[in-house]
Design a protein around this motif. Structure first.
Motif, PDB file in Angstrom:
ATOM      1  N   TYR A   1       0.827  -1.209   0.000  1.00 13.80           N
ATOM      2  CA  TYR A   1       0.000   0.000   0.000  1.00 13.80           C
ATOM      3  C   TYR A   1       0.861   1.259   0.000  1.00 13.80           C
ATOM      4  CZ  TYR A   1      -3.568   3.367   1.283  1.00 13.80           C
ATOM      5  OH  TYR A   1      -4.397   4.464   1.285  1.00 13.80           O
ATOM      6  N   VAL A   2       1.843   1.301   0.894  1.00 11.84           N
ATOM      7  CA  VAL A   2       2.668   2.508   1.022  1.00 11.84           C
ATOM      8  C   VAL A   2       3.418   2.785  -0.286  1.00 11.84           C
ATOM      9  CG1 VAL A   2       4.688   3.478   2.195  1.00 11.84           C
ATOM     10  CG2 VAL A   2       2.896   2.322   3.520  1.00 11.84           C
ATOM     11  N   PHE A   3       4.010   1.717  -0.865  1.00 13.74           N
ATOM     12  CA  PHE A   3       4.742   1.910  -2.112  1.00 13.74           C
ATOM     13  C   PHE A   3       3.795   2.334  -3.238  1.00 13.74           C
ATOM     14  CE2 PHE A   3       8.305  -0.250  -0.129  1.00 13.74           C
ATOM     15  CZ  PHE A   3       9.388   0.359  -0.741  1.00 13.74           C
ATOM     16  N   TRP A   4       2.605   1.732  -3.285  1.00 14.26           N
ATOM     17  CA  TRP A   4       1.651   2.033  -4.347  1.00 14.26           C
ATOM     18  C   TRP A   4       1.266   3.507  -4.341  1.00 14.26           C
ATOM     19  CZ3 TRP A   4       0.318  -0.116  -8.672  1.00 14.26           C
ATOM     20  CH2 TRP A   4      -0.852   0.273  -9.312  1.00 14.26           C
ATOM     21  N   VAL A   5       0.986   4.039  -3.151  1.00 12.92           N
ATOM     22  CA  VAL A   5       0.595   5.450  -3.031  1.00 12.92           C
ATOM     23  C   VAL A   5       1.785   6.354  -3.356  1.00 12.92           C
ATOM     24  CG1 VAL A   5      -0.268   7.224  -1.461  1.00 12.92           C
ATOM     25  CG2 VAL A   5      -1.220   4.916  -1.364  1.00 12.92           C
ATOM     26  N   ALA A   6       2.961   5.995  -2.839  1.00 16.05           N
ATOM     27  CA  ALA A   6       4.148   6.808  -3.099  1.00 16.05           C
ATOM     28  C   ALA A   6       4.488   6.816  -4.588  1.00 16.05           C
ATOM     29  CB  ALA A   6       5.334   6.268  -2.289  1.00 16.05           C
ATOM     30  N   GLU A   7       4.293   5.657  -5.260  1.00  8.80           N
ATOM     31  CA  GLU A   7       4.608   5.573  -6.688  1.00  8.80           C
ATOM     32  C   GLU A   7       3.680   6.453  -7.522  1.00  8.80           C
ATOM     33  OE1 GLU A   7       6.077   1.095  -5.861  1.00  8.80           O
ATOM     34  OE2 GLU A   7       4.308   1.364  -7.115  1.00  8.80           O
ATOM     35  N   ALA A   8       2.417   6.535  -7.133  1.00  7.26           N
ATOM     36  CA  ALA A   8       1.487   7.421  -7.845  1.00  7.26           C
ATOM     37  C   ALA A   8       1.970   8.856  -7.747  1.00  7.26           C
ATOM     38  CB  ALA A   8       0.081   7.290  -7.258  1.00  7.26           C
ATOM     39  N   TRP A   9       2.433   9.222  -6.565  1.00  9.89           N
ATOM     40  CA  TRP A   9       2.907  10.579  -6.320  1.00  9.89           C
ATOM     41  C   TRP A   9       4.167  10.860  -7.143  1.00  9.89           C
ATOM     42  CZ3 TRP A   9       6.983  12.469  -2.767  1.00  9.89           C
ATOM     43  CH2 TRP A   9       6.904  13.852  -2.552  1.00  9.89           C
ATOM     44  N   ILE A  10       5.135   9.934  -7.094  1.00 11.19           N
ATOM     45  CA  ILE A  10       6.393  10.110  -7.836  1.00 11.19           C
ATOM     46  C   ILE A  10       6.122  10.112  -9.341  1.00 11.19           C
ATOM     47  CG2 ILE A  10       8.645   9.078  -8.354  1.00 11.19           C
ATOM     48  CD1 ILE A  10       8.538   7.928  -5.436  1.00 11.19           C
ATOM     49  N   GLY A  11       5.280   9.168  -9.792  1.00  7.45           N
ATOM     50  CA  GLY A  11       4.953   9.094 -11.215  1.00  7.45           C
ATOM     51  C   GLY A  11       4.268  10.362 -11.707  1.00  7.45           C
ATOM     52  N   ALA A  12       3.385  10.934 -10.870  1.00  8.10           N
ATOM     53  CA  ALA A  12       2.674  12.147 -11.250  1.00  8.10           C
ATOM     54  C   ALA A  12       3.622  13.338 -11.321  1.00  8.10           C
ATOM     55  CB  ALA A  12       1.544  12.430 -10.251  1.00  8.10           C
ATOM     56  N   LEU A  13       4.603  13.365 -10.411  1.00 16.66           N
ATOM     57  CA  LEU A  13       5.551  14.490 -10.396  1.00 16.66           C
ATOM     58  C   LEU A  13       6.560  14.389 -11.528  1.00 16.66           C
ATOM     59  CD1 LEU A  13       6.411  14.994  -6.609  1.00 16.66           C
ATOM     60  CD2 LEU A  13       5.012  16.456  -8.075  1.00 16.66           C
ATOM     61  N   PHE A  14       7.076  13.157 -11.745  1.00  8.70           N
ATOM     62  CA  PHE A  14       8.140  12.974 -12.732  1.00  8.70           C
ATOM     63  C   PHE A  14       7.696  11.982 -13.800  1.00  8.70           C
ATOM     64  CE2 PHE A  14       9.968  13.387  -8.427  1.00  8.70           C
ATOM     65  CZ  PHE A  14      10.565  14.630  -8.546  1.00  8.70           C
ATOM     66  N   GLY A  15       6.620  12.263 -14.503  1.00 15.34           N
ATOM     67  CA  GLY A  15       6.052  11.320 -15.447  1.00 15.34           C
ATOM     68  C   GLY A  15       7.017  10.821 -16.501  1.00 15.34           C
ATOM     69  N   ASN A  16       7.926  11.681 -16.909  1.00 14.42           N
ATOM     70  CA  ASN A  16       8.808  11.323 -18.024  1.00 14.42           C
ATOM     71  C   ASN A  16       9.864  10.287 -17.657  1.00 14.42           C
ATOM     72  OD1 ASN A  16       7.397  13.151 -19.548  1.00 14.42           O
ATOM     73  ND2 ASN A  16       8.797  14.837 -19.047  1.00 14.42           N
ATOM     74  N   LEU A  17       9.963   9.979 -16.361  1.00 14.25           N
ATOM     75  CA  LEU A  17      10.960   8.999 -15.937  1.00 14.25           C
ATOM     76  C   LEU A  17      10.605   7.588 -16.357  1.00 14.25           C
ATOM     77  CD1 LEU A  17      11.904  10.090 -12.300  1.00 14.25           C
ATOM     78  CD2 LEU A  17      13.299  10.202 -14.355  1.00 14.25           C
ATOM     79  N   VAL A  18       9.318   7.349 -16.673  1.00 11.91           N
ATOM     80  CA  VAL A  18       8.897   5.984 -16.979  1.00 11.91           C
ATOM     81  C   VAL A  18       9.524   5.546 -18.302  1.00 11.91           C
ATOM     82  CG1 VAL A  18       6.945   4.471 -17.426  1.00 11.91           C
ATOM     83  CG2 VAL A  18       6.757   6.271 -15.708  1.00 11.91           C
ATOM     84  N   PRO A  19      10.270   4.438 -18.283  1.00  8.91           N
ATOM     85  CA  PRO A  19      11.006   4.006 -19.466  1.00  8.91           C
ATOM     86  C   PRO A  19      10.111   3.291 -20.479  1.00  8.91           C
ATOM     87  CG  PRO A  19      11.361   2.471 -17.680  1.00  8.91           C
ATOM     88  CD  PRO A  19      10.444   3.530 -17.145  1.00  8.91           C
ATOM     89  N   ASP A  20      10.725   2.778 -21.521  1.00 11.11           N
ATOM     90  CA  ASP A  20       9.998   2.043 -22.552  1.00 11.11           C
ATOM     91  C   ASP A  20       9.481   0.730 -21.954  1.00 11.11           C
ATOM     92  OD1 ASP A  20       9.055   0.616 -24.647  1.00 11.11           O
ATOM     93  OD2 ASP A  20      10.810   0.878 -25.932  1.00 11.11           O
ATOM     94  N   THR A  21       8.192   0.701 -21.625  1.00  8.86           N
ATOM     95  CA  THR A  21       7.650  -0.449 -20.899  1.00  8.86           C
ATOM     96  C   THR A  21       7.623  -1.705 -21.767  1.00  8.86           C
ATOM     97  OG1 THR A  21       5.451   0.281 -21.512  1.00  8.86           O
ATOM     98  CG2 THR A  21       6.243   0.899 -19.328  1.00  8.86           C
ATOM     99  N   HIS A  22       7.502  -1.536 -23.086  1.00  9.76           N
ATOM    100  CA  HIS A  22       7.410  -2.715 -23.950  1.00  9.76           C
ATOM    101  C   HIS A  22       8.755  -3.441 -24.040  1.00  9.76           C
ATOM    102  CE1 HIS A  22       5.689  -5.242 -27.105  1.00  9.76           C
ATOM    103  NE2 HIS A  22       6.865  -5.137 -27.697  1.00  9.76           N
ATOM    104  N   ALA A  23       9.820  -2.684 -24.319  1.00 11.22           N
ATOM    105  CA  ALA A  23      11.146  -3.296 -24.492  1.00 11.22           C
ATOM    106  C   ALA A  23      11.598  -3.986 -23.211  1.00 11.22           C
ATOM    107  CB  ALA A  23      12.164  -2.239 -24.907  1.00 11.22           C
ATOM    108  N   LEU A  24      11.247  -3.409 -22.057  1.00 12.91           N
ATOM    109  CA  LEU A  24      11.665  -4.000 -20.783  1.00 12.91           C
ATOM    110  C   LEU A  24      10.710  -5.100 -20.322  1.00 12.91           C
ATOM    111  CD1 LEU A  24      12.818  -0.762 -18.940  1.00 12.91           C
ATOM    112  CD2 LEU A  24      14.248  -2.575 -19.882  1.00 12.91           C
ATOM    113  N   GLY A  25       9.650  -5.342 -21.100  1.00 14.82           N
ATOM    114  CA  GLY A  25       8.722  -6.414 -20.757  1.00 14.82           C
ATOM    115  C   GLY A  25       7.807  -6.080 -19.595  1.00 14.82           C
ATOM    116  N   ILE A  26       7.793  -4.806 -19.183  1.00 17.71           N
ATOM    117  CA  ILE A  26       7.059  -4.433 -17.970  1.00 17.71           C
ATOM    118  C   ILE A  26       5.550  -4.645 -18.128  1.00 17.71           C
ATOM    119  CG2 ILE A  26       6.376  -2.408 -16.614  1.00 17.71           C
ATOM    120  CD1 ILE A  26       9.332  -1.483 -16.888  1.00 17.71           C
ATOM    121  N   ASP A  27       5.042  -4.391 -19.322  1.00 14.93           N
ATOM    122  CA  ASP A  27       3.595  -4.507 -19.529  1.00 14.93           C
ATOM    123  C   ASP A  27       3.101  -5.940 -19.352  1.00 14.93           C
ATOM    124  OD1 ASP A  27       5.218  -4.779 -21.980  1.00 14.93           O
ATOM    125  OD2 ASP A  27       3.317  -5.399 -22.852  1.00 14.93           O
TER     126      ASP A  27
END
Lengths: 242, 99
Positions: free
Chosen positions: A147-173
């Motif tokens: 829970y704590v990580f999930w909420v913190a990740e939403a906050w970090i992702g919202a602040l620094f959206g461009n940090l998210v890498p190529d999800t397809h190449a890394l297999g993240i999706d």
């Protein structure tokens, strides 16, 4: 079915074990938590709204569907209905896990059910299977980091959206389908496992193509559960026969 | 409050109701029928399968190969982490090779 032998359910050892059990889930969920925050802002959510959604709904797939519909300017009630449709499978989780945590106090159960997401449900069932009982300490140890990580990740992702890498190449999706598949395999010793898996797979694929997502989840699940219920009495007779 | 906040809060309330509703209904019964018991024991395999099957159906060679690797590794070795890591490795490798 569960032997209530939890004499000292508040053991700190249980909490620590829960935290250890949460590690793979936290790692697998991390890209999605960040991605959610980034996509939320892209769909005109404020940072506060993105964090609020992760903190109150706490269900990845439905959050993604929700922000996607916001971007398409769909009527608000339809977005709420879609969130409900995606999360409807949790009714089955609640009924199943309720048996494992019936010995908890009322407030403990109210809190526990709030955190009953897919991986928590699966890990709780596994814990109940191997230990016979699920303590509140273990459950919180597993659920709180998630829970704590999930909420913190939403906050970090919202602040620094461009940090998210190529999800397809890394297999993240595709990490969650792999993780869920591992969980399916971990339940393979249960009665009617293979027929249930085949039935749910066929029904969900068929529903996915006809009725459409997200209803394929509920339809496929109910088909598998119904099959197990129908097969059950025959198996009991078979075991009693000489 | 904005519409967004209202939608989020309504979604949160309904989601919580699904997470507690099954237990509320079931706990009204004093004993659980064996068929219901068998059905509930099938819930993990049934629900989690529906989260994998359409993804597998829509997947290409890397996705199918990753899932196949996962099945084989969990049958042979067992354990979540070996399965997860080997399947992810196959996925990433094949996506780089085939695209």
């Amino acid at each position: 079915m569960t032997a209530d032998i939890a004499k000292d359910s508040a053991r700190p050892r249980d909490f620590a074990q829960g935290v250890r059990d949460s590690v793979p889930v936290v790692v697998a969920a991390m890209p999605f938590g960040l991605l959610f925050g980034a996509l939320a802002v892209e769909n005109n959510f404020s940072v506060f709204e993105a964090v609020l959604m992760s903190a109150t709904i706490f269900a990845g797939a439905s959050q993604m569907v929700g922000i996607d519909l916001f971007g398409q300017k769909v009527a608000p009630w339809l977005i709420v209905l879609s969130i409900l449709a995606v999360n409807f499978r949790h009714v089955l989780y609640s009924a199943t896990t309720g048996r494992r945590i019936a010995h908890w106090g009322p407030v403990q159960r109210l809190l526990g059910f709030f955190m009953l997401v897919d991986p928590m449900f699966a890990e709780t069932e596994r814990r109940g299977e191997t230990h016979g009982t699920v303590s509140f300490g273990w459950y919180m140890g597993a659920a709180l980091p998630l829970y704590v990580f999930w909420v913190a990740e939403a906050w970090i992702g919202a602040l620094f959206g461009n940090l998210v890498p190529d999800t397809h190449a890394l297999g993240i999706d595709f990490l969650f389908p792999i993780y869920f598949m591992g969980l399916v395999m971990s339940f393979r010793k249960r009665a009617f496992w293979l027929p249930v898996v085949l039935m749910s797979a066929a029904a969900s694929v068929l529903a996915y193509r006809t009725v459409g997502s997200p209803w394929h989840v509920s339809i496929g699940a109910v088909a598998g559960v119904a099959l197990a219920a129908i097969m059950a009495p025959d198996a009991r007779k078979g075991r009693q026969a000489p | 409050m904005s519409t967004t906040v209202w939608v989020i809060l309504a979604g949160a309330v309904l989601t919580y109701l699904t997470r507690i509703g099954g237990h509320m209904v079931l706990s009204r019964f004093e004993s659980i029928h064996p068929r219901v018991e068998a059905g509930l024991n099938a819930v993990p395999a049934a629900v989690l399968t529906t989260l994998v099957a359409p993804a597998a159906m829509n997947g290409g060679i890397p996705e199918i190969a990753a899932l196949t690797t996962g099945v084989v590794v969990s049958l042979v070795a067992g354990g979540m982490m070996p399965m997860f890591l080997s399947a992810a490795a196959v996925l990433i490798l094949l996506r780089h090779l085939i695209g």
